[in-house]
Design a protein around this motif. Structure first.
Motif, PDB file in Angstrom:
ATOM      1  N   ASN A 109       5.334  34.701  37.223  1.00  0.00           N
ATOM      2  CA  ASN A 109       4.515  34.892  36.022  1.00  0.00           C
ATOM      3  C   ASN A 109       4.364  33.588  35.246  1.00  0.00           C
ATOM      4  N   HIS A 110       4.681  32.463  35.897  1.00  0.00           N
ATOM      5  CA  HIS A 110       4.515  31.154  35.274  1.00  0.00           C
ATOM      6  C   HIS A 110       3.018  30.885  35.072  1.00  0.00           C
ATOM      7  N   PRO A 111       2.645  30.234  33.959  1.00  0.00           N
ATOM      8  CA  PRO A 111       1.213  29.964  33.707  1.00  0.00           C
ATOM      9  C   PRO A 111       0.497  29.259  34.844  1.00  0.00           C
ATOM     10  N   ILE A 112       1.202  28.385  35.554  1.00  0.00           N
ATOM     11  CA  ILE A 112       0.584  27.662  36.684  1.00  0.00           C
ATOM     12  C   ILE A 112       0.244  28.645  37.806  1.00  0.00           C
ATOM     13  N   ALA A 113       1.190  29.547  38.087  1.00  0.00           N
ATOM     14  CA  ALA A 113       0.962  30.563  39.128  1.00  0.00           C
ATOM     15  C   ALA A 113      -0.205  31.463  38.736  1.00  0.00           C
ATOM     16  N   VAL A 114      -0.253  31.851  37.470  1.00  0.00           N
ATOM     17  CA  VAL A 114      -1.330  32.726  36.977  1.00  0.00           C
ATOM     18  C   VAL A 114      -2.688  32.044  37.142  1.00  0.00           C
ATOM     19  N   SER A 115      -2.739  30.726  36.873  1.00  0.00           N
ATOM     20  CA  SER A 115      -4.015  30.004  36.989  1.00  0.00           C
ATOM     21  C   SER A 115      -4.490  29.975  38.447  1.00  0.00           C
ATOM     22  N   ILE A 116      -3.569  29.840  39.416  1.00  0.00           N
ATOM     23  CA  ILE A 116      -3.934  29.843  40.841  1.00  0.00           C
ATOM     24  C   ILE A 116      -4.443  31.224  41.245  1.00  0.00           C
ATOM     25  N   ASN A 146      15.771  21.323   5.130  1.00  0.00           N
ATOM     26  CA  ASN A 146      15.621  20.188   4.216  1.00  0.00           C
ATOM     27  C   ASN A 146      16.132  18.890   4.808  1.00  0.00           C
ATOM     28  N   ASN A 147      16.959  18.994   5.857  1.00  0.00           N
ATOM     29  CA  ASN A 147      17.622  17.797   6.388  1.00  0.00           C
ATOM     30  C   ASN A 147      17.258  17.531   7.841  1.00  0.00           C
ATOM     31  N   VAL A 148      15.984  17.713   8.177  1.00  0.00           N
ATOM     32  CA  VAL A 148      15.559  17.531   9.573  1.00  0.00           C
ATOM     33  C   VAL A 148      15.433  16.048   9.888  1.00  0.00           C
ATOM     34  N   ASP A 149      16.156  15.629  10.928  1.00  0.00           N
ATOM     35  CA  ASP A 149      16.084  14.231  11.365  1.00  0.00           C
ATOM     36  C   ASP A 149      15.207  14.104  12.607  1.00  0.00           C
ATOM     37  N   THR A 150      15.396  15.023  13.566  1.00  0.00           N
ATOM     38  CA  THR A 150      14.700  14.937  14.857  1.00  0.00           C
ATOM     39  C   THR A 150      14.070  16.277  15.197  1.00  0.00           C
ATOM     40  N   VAL A 151      12.808  16.245  15.633  1.00  0.00           N
ATOM     41  CA  VAL A 151      12.129  17.450  16.107  1.00  0.00           C
ATOM     42  C   VAL A 151      11.813  17.272  17.584  1.00  0.00           C
ATOM     43  N   VAL A 152      12.326  18.200  18.404  1.00  0.00           N
ATOM     44  CA  VAL A 152      12.117  18.152  19.850  1.00  0.00           C
ATOM     45  C   VAL A 152      11.187  19.295  20.238  1.00  0.00           C
ATOM     46  N   PHE A 153      10.092  18.964  20.914  1.00  0.00           N
ATOM     47  CA  PHE A 153       9.111  19.972  21.326  1.00  0.00           C
ATOM     48  C   PHE A 153       9.179  20.223  22.830  1.00  0.00           C
ATOM     49  N   ASP A 154       8.999  21.476  23.203  1.00  0.00           N
ATOM     50  CA  ASP A 154       8.623  21.783  24.587  1.00  0.00           C
ATOM     51  C   ASP A 154       7.134  21.458  24.686  1.00  0.00           C
ATOM     52  N   LYS A 155       6.596  21.282  25.886  1.00  0.00           N
ATOM     53  CA  LYS A 155       5.160  20.960  26.007  1.00  0.00           C
ATOM     54  C   LYS A 155       4.295  22.208  26.182  1.00  0.00           C
ATOM     55  N   THR A 156       4.484  22.897  27.305  1.00  0.00           N
ATOM     56  CA  THR A 156       3.578  23.996  27.656  1.00  0.00           C
ATOM     57  C   THR A 156       3.747  25.193  26.727  1.00  0.00           C
ATOM     58  N   GLY A 157       2.638  25.581  26.095  1.00  0.00           N
ATOM     59  CA  GLY A 157       2.658  26.724  25.193  1.00  0.00           C
ATOM     60  C   GLY A 157       3.106  26.373  23.788  1.00  0.00           C
ATOM     61  N   THR A 158       3.535  25.118  23.602  1.00  0.00           N
ATOM     62  CA  THR A 158       3.991  24.679  22.276  1.00  0.00           C
ATOM     63  C   THR A 158       3.031  23.635  21.720  1.00  0.00           C
ATOM     64  N   LEU A 159       2.947  22.492  22.402  1.00  0.00           N
ATOM     65  CA  LEU A 159       1.981  21.457  22.004  1.00  0.00           C
ATOM     66  C   LEU A 159       0.646  21.640  22.726  1.00  0.00           C
ATOM     67  N   THR A 160       0.715  22.253  23.921  1.00  0.00           N
ATOM     68  CA  THR A 160      -0.512  22.568  24.654  1.00  0.00           C
ATOM     69  C   THR A 160      -0.713  24.076  24.664  1.00  0.00           C
ATOM     70  N   LYS A 161      -1.903  24.530  25.005  1.00  0.00           N
ATOM     71  CA  LYS A 161      -2.226  25.960  24.927  1.00  0.00           C
ATOM     72  C   LYS A 161      -1.501  26.796  25.966  1.00  0.00           C
ATOM     73  N   GLY A 162      -1.096  26.158  27.059  1.00  0.00           N
ATOM     74  CA  GLY A 162      -0.442  26.923  28.119  1.00  0.00           C
ATOM     75  C   GLY A 162      -1.436  27.749  28.910  1.00  0.00           C
ATOM     76  N   VAL A 163      -2.727  27.487  28.683  1.00  0.00           N
ATOM     77  CA  VAL A 163      -3.773  28.182  29.444  1.00  0.00           C
ATOM     78  C   VAL A 163      -4.237  27.202  30.530  1.00  0.00           C
ATOM     79  N   PHE A 164      -3.686  27.374  31.721  1.00  0.00           N
ATOM     80  CA  PHE A 164      -3.964  26.438  32.809  1.00  0.00           C
ATOM     81  C   PHE A 164      -5.202  26.857  33.603  1.00  0.00           C
ATOM     82  N   LYS A 165      -5.867  25.853  34.134  1.00  0.00           N
ATOM     83  CA  LYS A 165      -7.067  26.112  34.929  1.00  0.00           C
ATOM     84  C   LYS A 165      -7.080  25.160  36.122  1.00  0.00           C
TER      85      LYS A 165
END
Length: 788
Positions: free
Chosen positions: A525-532, A479-498
């Motif tokens: 096993n990082h998504p970047i490594a998997v995409s390569i 109920n008292n959220v002031d700040t929301v901090v996001f990670d990027k990969t897999g959170t705001l983005t799909k994390g499916v790299f190509k």
């Protein structure tokens, strides 16, 4: 079925998630190991084998593997603190005030680590050493019987599943017997009211009616006084109604007891109904599994199925355990776990989770987790144990109730005695009547029942929408959220790299650059490594890799086919003093160096999630002051994502420890006393999840690490579920505070009117049981989260 032997090891100093994955894979390759699972969050390696005699040999081999891959890691055998849980079912417990007393006293039993009552589910959960359970259980039952003699206590582990809870309050019989007794008592009361009789006949009719309606309350009040339990509602009602008889108010004494009993009866029905509603929300536990034994199929309990067994799931059946589909294709309903209404298709090779419902096809599933470790089991355990983490409002009401009743009782005593002594012409009978009004109001049941019910309903409703909240404290904190901090990969983005572009330098071919990069990244096993690796698309011969070192936040250093290969970001190039091409592109850049000679770079792009922009926009709409993104990605990519989503701040090119520093900085900058939420993937972001006020794991469905690390788990990949969670929290708080203000407001008004002589005991009974009933019914509204 073979008995499995389990051993747990602690890997002190393990700080590389990718190394953890490689260690786990290597140990799983050992011939004697059935399964090995390394939890990076807790640094716990769990090994299962079938032959106990081979455990020492397996442990030695395991230590060798760890030593080779991570020489600095110290391996210790886990000393298991033998704290287990005992669940006692309290059949017929309807007095929330009494449940608080039971909880408080059971906690004081010698050997009890923790104890709490889940009033909503009617359970007492005791945490203690297993060897002490017999003594502790015996002492707990004695406490329960002393406070609530009519409550039946059953051991959940021994209880027959078919046994249905009988709903009664304070030991009343079943609904039918209760109604018959009240009707007979009401009949005598009606006859005495309607017809004119002599004083003594009237008195006898009222007295018979009073004993029929309130006899058990008088009996319990007497027993409780002998046990030292004075200030409970039985005593208060007994004193109030006997007092009415003593001052000649026979009709009112009986009527108040009748109204009180009817109110209690209806309140019990409402509490039971709410319990059933919450139980129905969490009705995801599978009843059986179809185990394939040779050519036959046996129906067994999910607990009896081992990892590696094949189970068959027929159309319309609930999937009992987590596993991988090995035969068949079907649509599955995932709504019980994720809140998603659209069925999902599963086929051979797809993961399937316990709690899903098979819609049409016949599926054969290879089990990957035992029932106790399955997703559905963990979800049930989290929701059912959420009561142990009480919200500040719940703790306040528990303390408030402890002092409220005695204060009102002593106020009533003062009201009965002092005014007739100091006010000229005041009659004792009039002021005693006013004091009796005080006594009737002094039970705090409306608050003590409805508030935990509200929070538990909010947690249950959230779970139905695919949001796991680990306790009322976290639900209230939302109920008292002031700040929301996001990670990027897999959170705001799909994390499916190509791989979108490959640029070569110094005479090397495109194919050679891709091959050398794939070999260098093959252990990660990082998504970047998997995409390569996916772009390379060929089998990797690990024999060509002579050494491998993952440099956290920079990249990879490996020796491939005798050549020293660097594959990483700009920081790695600067660290190794390599001249490289500074690329201006909206994507992740992996620079490749062979024997200290720059060979080129690979551009890898990620895709934004569909509802990320909506999530950020709606967070601001509901009052979140600041939205921030932290990422290890390059600044250009991060700024591009931040601009598209409308984020307030973006911090890029961060190492894991820098994320914690940024979160601490943001907490210091907050203008309000609000909370900071960190939303991440629950694996690599474990330190930040733990450091934030509220850690939220994204896409936690089936992820053990996410469920362990976070306070709240969003079981789908939708960032907008965070908005839903906050809205559910706000709705829950609104309903809880409606109950607090309504209950205290009505009681305060009636207390004042009673002291002034305007309120009758009828009004006092409404201020007690009537208000409690309305508060319980209002709490049930929190279960309706479909329109949020």
């Amino acid at each position: 079925m073979s008995r499995r032997i389990r051993k747990e090891l602690i890997l002190e100093g393990l700080d590389c998630a990718n190394c953890a994955a490689k260690i786990e894979a290597k140990i799983n390759e050992l011939s004697d190991v059935k399964t090995a699972n390394l939890n990076f969050i807790t640094k716990t390696l769990t090994i299962e084998i079938s032959d106990e005699d081979k455990m020492d040999s397996v442990i030695l081999k395991t230590k060798d593997i760890i030593k080779k891959m991570e020489p600095h890691v110290i391996v210790k055998e886990k000393i298991i603190e033998k704290v287990s849980k005992k669940v006692l079912m309290l059949m017929g417990l309807m007095c929330a005030s009494c449940s608080s007393k039971i909880e408080e006293r059971v906690k004081k039993i010698n050997g009890v680590k923790n104890a709490y009552i889940d009033f909503t589910a009617g359970k007492l959960i005791i945490e203690a050493n297993k060897r002490d359970f017999n003594r502790i259980t015996k002492e707990a039952i004695e406490i329960i019987k002393k406070i609530e003699p009519e409550v039946d206590v059953l051991d959940e582990s021994k209880n027959d599943k078919g046994h249905k809870e009988h709903s009664h309050s304070h030991g009343k019989g079943d609904n039918k017997k209760e109604l018959i007794r009240l009707l007979i008592g009401a009949s005598f009361f009606s006859i005495a009211i309607i017809f004119k009789f002599s004083f003594w006949i009237e008195f006898i009719l009222f007295f018979i009616s009073y004993i029929l309606i309130g006899g058990e309350i008088l009996l319990r009040a007497g027993k409780n006084i002998l046990r030292g339990q004075v200030f409970d509602e039985n005593f208060l009602m007994a004193v109030a109604t006997i007092g009415a008889f003593l001052i000649g108010e026979f009709p009112e004494g009986v009527a108040v007891m009748l109204f009180y009993q009817i109110g209690e009866f209806m309140q019990d029905l409402a509490v039971n109904r709410s319990r059933k509603s919450i139980a129905k929300l969490m009705d995801i536990r599978p009843d059986y599994a179809n185990l394939k034994v040779g050519e036959d199929i046996e129906k067994v309990s999910p607990d009896e199925v081992n990892i590696g067994d094949i189970i068959v799931v027929k159309p319309g059946e609930k999937v009992p355990l987590d596993g991988v589909v090995v035969e068949g294709k079907s649509m599955v309903d995932t709504s019980a776990l994720t809140g998603e209404s659209v069925p999902r298709e599963v086929k051979v090779g797809d993961e399937i989770l316990g709690g899903f419902i098979n819609k049409n096809g016949l599926l054969s599933v290879k089990v990957t987790k035992e029932f106790g470790e399955s997703t559905v089991s963990k979800i049930l355990d989290l929701v059912q144990n959420a009561s142990s983490k009480k919200a500040p409002t719940e703790n306040f009401i528990t303390k408030f109730a402890r002092y409220y009743t005695p204060i009102i009782v002593f106020a009533a005593l003062a009201l009965a005695i002092i005014p007739p002594l100091v006010i000229e012409g005041a009659k004792f009978s009039e002021w005693i009547y006013r004091a009796l009004v005080f006594l009737v109001i002094s039970c705090p049941c409306a608050l003590v029942v409805s508030i935990p019910l509200g929070f538990f309903g909010g947690i249950g409703g959230a779970s139905k929408r695919g949001i796991l909240v680990k306790g009322g404290n976290y639900l209230e904190a939302l109920n008292n959220v002031d700040t929301v901090v996001f990670d990027k990969t897999g959170t705001l983005t799909k994390g499916v790299f190509k791989v979108t572009e490959i640029k070569v330098k110094n005479g090397i071919s495109r194919e050679q650059l891709l091959e050398i990069a794939a070999y260098a990244e093959s252990y990660s096993n990082h998504p970047i490594a998997v995409s390569i690796l996916n772009e390379y698309g060929k089998e990797i011969n690990k024999d060509y890799i002579e050494s491998y070192d993952e440099i956290s936040g920079y990249g990879i250093k490996a020796v491939v086919k005798g050549k020293v290969v660097l594959a990483g970001n700009d920081k790695l190039m600067k660290k190794e003093n390599i001249e490289y091409e500074d690329v201006d592109a909206a994507g992740t850049i992996v620079h490749v160096v062979i024997d200290r000679k720059y060979a080129g770079y690979i551009i890898i792009s990620d895709e934004m999630k569909k509802d990320s922009e909506k999530a950020v926009r709606e967070l601001k709409a509901i009052g979140v002051n600041k939205t921030v993104m932290l990422t290890g990605d390059n600044k250009k990519v991060a700024d591009s994502v931040g601009e598209k989503l409308g984020l307030d701040r973006v911090y890029a090119e961060l190492l894991p420890q820098h994320k914690v520093e940024k979160v601490e900085m943001l907490e210091r900058e907050m203008q309000t006393k609000g909370k900071l939420i960190f939303v991440g993937d629950g694996i690599n972001d474990a330190p930040v999840l733990a450091r934030a006020d509220i850690g939220v794991a994204m896409g936690g469905l089936g992820s053990d690490a996410a469920i362990e690390a976070a306070d709240i788990v969003l079981m789908t990949d939708e960032p907008s579920k965070l908005v839903t969670a906050i809205k559910i929290a706000k709705r829950t708080r609104k309903i809880v505070w409606q109950n607090i203000i309504f209950s205290l407001g009505i009681k305060g008004i009636v207390l004042l009117l009673g002291a002034l002589g305007y309120a009758t005991m009828w009004a006092a009974v409404f201020a007690d049981v009537g208000v409690a009933l309305i508060a319980v019914l209002n709490s049930m509204r929190v279960l309706n989260v479909n329109n949020i």
